[in-house]
Motif scaffolding. Structure first.
Motif, PDB file in Angstrom:
ATOM      1  N   ARG A   1       0.821  -1.227   0.000  1.00  0.00           N
ATOM      2  CA  ARG A   1       0.000   0.000   0.000  1.00  0.00           C
ATOM      3  C   ARG A   1       0.843   1.260   0.000  1.00  0.00           C
ATOM      4  O   ARG A   1       0.502   2.246  -0.657  1.00  0.00           O
ATOM      5  CB  ARG A   1      -0.947  -0.001   1.213  1.00  0.00           C
ATOM      6  N   ASN A   2       1.935   1.254   0.757  1.00  0.00           N
ATOM      7  CA  ASN A   2       2.736   2.488   0.859  1.00  0.00           C
ATOM      8  C   ASN A   2       4.192   2.306   0.433  1.00  0.00           C
ATOM      9  O   ASN A   2       4.950   3.269   0.397  1.00  0.00           O
ATOM     10  CB  ASN A   2       2.660   3.069   2.281  1.00  0.00           C
ATOM     11  N   GLY A   3       4.601   1.079   0.143  1.00  0.00           N
ATOM     12  CA  GLY A   3       5.972   0.838  -0.318  1.00  0.00           C
ATOM     13  C   GLY A   3       7.013   0.790   0.782  1.00  0.00           C
ATOM     14  O   GLY A   3       8.200   0.626   0.504  1.00  0.00           O
ATOM     15  N   LEU A   4       6.592   0.939   2.044  1.00  0.00           N
ATOM     16  CA  LEU A   4       7.527   0.863   3.171  1.00  0.00           C
ATOM     17  C   LEU A   4       7.708  -0.595   3.595  1.00  0.00           C
ATOM     18  O   LEU A   4       6.911  -1.460   3.244  1.00  0.00           O
ATOM     19  CB  LEU A   4       7.011   1.695   4.344  1.00  0.00           C
TER      20      LEU A   4
ATOM     21  N   LEU B   1      14.575   0.971   8.033  1.00  0.00           N
ATOM     22  CA  LEU B   1      14.427   1.306   6.618  1.00  0.00           C
ATOM     23  C   LEU B   1      15.711   1.912   6.067  1.00  0.00           C
ATOM     24  O   LEU B   1      16.115   1.644   4.929  1.00  0.00           O
ATOM     25  CB  LEU B   1      13.253   2.272   6.434  1.00  0.00           C
ATOM     26  N   GLY B   2      16.365   2.706   6.897  1.00  0.00           N
ATOM     27  CA  GLY B   2      17.639   3.294   6.494  1.00  0.00           C
ATOM     28  C   GLY B   2      18.722   2.249   6.303  1.00  0.00           C
ATOM     29  O   GLY B   2      19.458   2.266   5.315  1.00  0.00           O
ATOM     30  N   TRP B   3      18.820   1.310   7.263  1.00  0.00           N
ATOM     31  CA  TRP B   3      19.806   0.232   7.110  1.00  0.00           C
ATOM     32  C   TRP B   3      19.580  -0.504   5.785  1.00  0.00           C
ATOM     33  O   TRP B   3      20.535  -0.853   5.081  1.00  0.00           O
ATOM     34  CB  TRP B   3      19.692  -0.779   8.253  1.00  0.00           C
ATOM     35  N   TYR B   4      18.333  -0.739   5.468  1.00  0.00           N
ATOM     36  CA  TYR B   4      17.994  -1.465   4.236  1.00  0.00           C
ATOM     37  C   TYR B   4      18.401  -0.654   3.003  1.00  0.00           C
ATOM     38  O   TYR B   4      18.961  -1.204   2.045  1.00  0.00           O
ATOM     39  CB  TYR B   4      16.494  -1.767   4.242  1.00  0.00           C
TER      40      TYR B   4
ATOM     41  N   ASP C   1      11.379   6.540  -3.379  1.00  0.00           N
ATOM     42  CA  ASP C   1      10.134   7.200  -3.795  1.00  0.00           C
ATOM     43  C   ASP C   1       9.033   7.003  -2.755  1.00  0.00           C
ATOM     44  O   ASP C   1       8.164   7.866  -2.599  1.00  0.00           O
ATOM     45  CB  ASP C   1       9.674   6.657  -5.154  1.00  0.00           C
ATOM     46  N   SER C   2       9.067   5.881  -2.040  1.00  0.00           N
ATOM     47  CA  SER C   2       8.070   5.629  -0.993  1.00  0.00           C
ATOM     48  C   SER C   2       8.355   6.432   0.270  1.00  0.00           C
ATOM     49  O   SER C   2       7.436   6.740   1.034  1.00  0.00           O
ATOM     50  CB  SER C   2       8.044   4.136  -0.651  1.00  0.00           C
ATOM     51  N   MET C   3       9.617   6.767   0.500  1.00  0.00           N
ATOM     52  CA  MET C   3       9.989   7.542   1.693  1.00  0.00           C
ATOM     53  C   MET C   3       9.730   9.033   1.520  1.00  0.00           C
ATOM     54  O   MET C   3       9.423   9.731   2.501  1.00  0.00           O
ATOM     55  CB  MET C   3      11.473   7.336   2.004  1.00  0.00           C
ATOM     56  N   LEU C   4       9.839   9.558   0.310  1.00  0.00           N
ATOM     57  CA  LEU C   4       9.780  11.009   0.097  1.00  0.00           C
ATOM     58  C   LEU C   4       8.477  11.650   0.551  1.00  0.00           C
ATOM     59  O   LEU C   4       8.505  12.767   1.093  1.00  0.00           O
ATOM     60  CB  LEU C   4      10.085  11.343  -1.368  1.00  0.00           C
ATOM     61  N   PRO C   5       7.312  11.004   0.381  1.00  0.00           N
ATOM     62  CA  PRO C   5       6.086  11.639   0.886  1.00  0.00           C
ATOM     63  C   PRO C   5       6.077  11.841   2.401  1.00  0.00           C
ATOM     64  O   PRO C   5       5.341  12.677   2.914  1.00  0.00           O
ATOM     65  CB  PRO C   5       4.985  10.649   0.470  1.00  0.00           C
ATOM     66  N   TYR C   6       6.919  11.090   3.110  1.00  0.00           N
ATOM     67  CA  TYR C   6       6.962  11.196   4.575  1.00  0.00           C
ATOM     68  C   TYR C   6       8.060  12.141   5.059  1.00  0.00           C
ATOM     69  O   TYR C   6       8.232  12.329   6.264  1.00  0.00           O
ATOM     70  CB  TYR C   6       7.159   9.807   5.193  1.00  0.00           C
ATOM     71  N   GLN C   7       8.816  12.737   4.145  1.00  0.00           N
ATOM     72  CA  GLN C   7       9.880  13.664   4.539  1.00  0.00           C
ATOM     73  C   GLN C   7       9.263  14.944   5.089  1.00  0.00           C
ATOM     74  O   GLN C   7       8.373  15.530   4.478  1.00  0.00           O
ATOM     75  CB  GLN C   7      10.786  13.972   3.338  1.00  0.00           C
TER      76      GLN C   7
END
Length: 377
Positions: free
Chosen positions: A182-185, A214-217, A249-255
């Motif tokens: 759903r969100n790519g996370l 998520l960062g480690w990944y 791209d999945s993280m950018l909306p949460y920045q």
């Protein structure tokens, strides 16, 4: 960014292999430092600093630090490969560089010592390494960073690439098992046996999207792709690049719009006491800027990494009593066999927030290096 140069000097002046000031976990325990992933992160960053600045003091510090742990026969003080803890593989990444730079044969032997762990590391039914022997059947995103770049580099350097596809497949398994469509996370962890108290009994997944995991990944992907040769692993590299770009791209909306940082629990920024967290934000700053330099992301992505870096410095880097302090770092978070580590939102809020800890400092230095690569400050 002369302030960061000063901060790095401050940390190195006060640190020794026995008691590095950035290893807050050991300091809190009142114990001498052991072979561990936090120091591995810092020494890797210091070696990268050496490469870009050519300042001998950085190489000398890194060499002295790792030399303290490595014996002439390649055994490593306080490290037992048979513990099968992926965290302990991370510091092994420094050995490739130090062997090349110093020619010390004991570093070459120590590389084999670390690799011996991976040869016998227990695996899930999908073929992924267990995160630790004490956490049977579990995959954690953290473990991809701790082990896979080392694994891929060893295979390519010393084993004629025989198991490169095994490393590649472990990334593909994580993509299919741990990513939310759903969100790519990605969820922090997965239990192949479905037996852990913290996991969903149908999916095997933990409950939340933890920023640093998520960062480690993300770092695992970019650092592994970096060593993969185009001529023999071009298709696999392209696939990892696709997975990596999807993640960014999945993280950018949460920045966060104001600071460019991300929240401790990524998708719950509006819920108190969630906070903008330093280590995970620094990791993404580094990963994004590095992947632009290496051509894994387009140039326009650089701004997102740079914004995160600047936001961390303005939000959490300050001076107290003449000394620089980097705040906002989550000390540790995991999913243990202790019921207090249950992976809920409240759990990630309960873990201590500390200053000057390696998991925040090292990626901030790496992000700084990416800015230096561009001739910017």
């Amino acid at each position: 960014m002369k302030i960061l140069d000063r901060y790095i000097e401050q940390l190195l002046e006060k640190s020794s292999p026995q008691m590095p000031v950035w290893n807050i976990e050991k300091i809190k325990e009142g114990k001498e430092s052991t072979w561990n992933y936090m120091d591995g992160c810092m020494i890797k960053a210091i070696l990268e600093l050496y490469h870009i600045t050519k300042k001998e003091e950085y190489l000398t510090f890194a060499d002295n630090f790792i030399d303290y742990f490595v014996s002439e026969d390649g055994s490593i003080k306080s490290y037992d490969p048979n513990e099968h803890n992926l965290d302990h593989v991370n510091a092994g990444k420094t050995l490739f560089d130090l062997y090349k730079l110093t020619g010390k044969e004991k570093y070459r032997k120590a590389i084999d010592t670390v690799y011996s762990q991976l040869k016998t590391q227990p695996r899930t039914s999908t073929g992924n390494f267990w995160h630790k022997a004490i956490y049977p059947n579990q995959i954690w995103l953290d473990g991809l960073y701790m082990a896979q770049p080392f694994y891929m580099q060893y295979e390519l350097t010393y084993n004629e690439g025989k198991n490169c596809l095994d490393s590649f497949q472990q990334f593909l398994n994580v993509y299919s098992l741990m990513r939310d469509l759903r969100n790519g996370l990605y969820y922090h962890a997965y239990d192949d046996s479905r037996e852990s108290f913290w996991c969903d009994k149908v999916t095997g997944l933990s409950d939340n999207f933890w920023l640093r995991a998520l960062g480690w990944y993300a770092m695992a992907l970019i650092d592994t792709m970096e060593v993969m040769p185009e001529e023999t692993l071009g298709a696999e590299k392209k696939e990892l690049n696709r997975i990596y770009k999807e993640l960014i791209d999945s993280m950018l909306p949460y920045q966060d719009e104001k600071t460019g940082m991300w929240y401790q629990v990524v998708n719950r920024g509006g819920i108190r006491p969630n906070y903008l967290e330093t280590s995970g934000s620094a990791i993404f700053a580094y990963a994004i800027m590095k992947s632009v330099r290496l051509g894994f992301l387009e140039e326009n992505y650089f701004q997102y990494g740079r914004k995160a870096f600047d936001g961390i410095c303005s939000t959490y880097l300050s001076e107290e009593n003449g000394e620089l302090q980097l705040d906002g770092i989550c000390l540790v978070a995991g999913l243990g066999n202790k019921e207090m580590r249950e992976g809920t939102f409240d759990y990630y809020m309960r873990e201590p927030i500390v200053k000057n800890e390696a998991k925040g400092v090292a990626p901030l230095i790496l992000a700084y290096i990416e800015i230096l690569f561009r001739g910017e400050e």
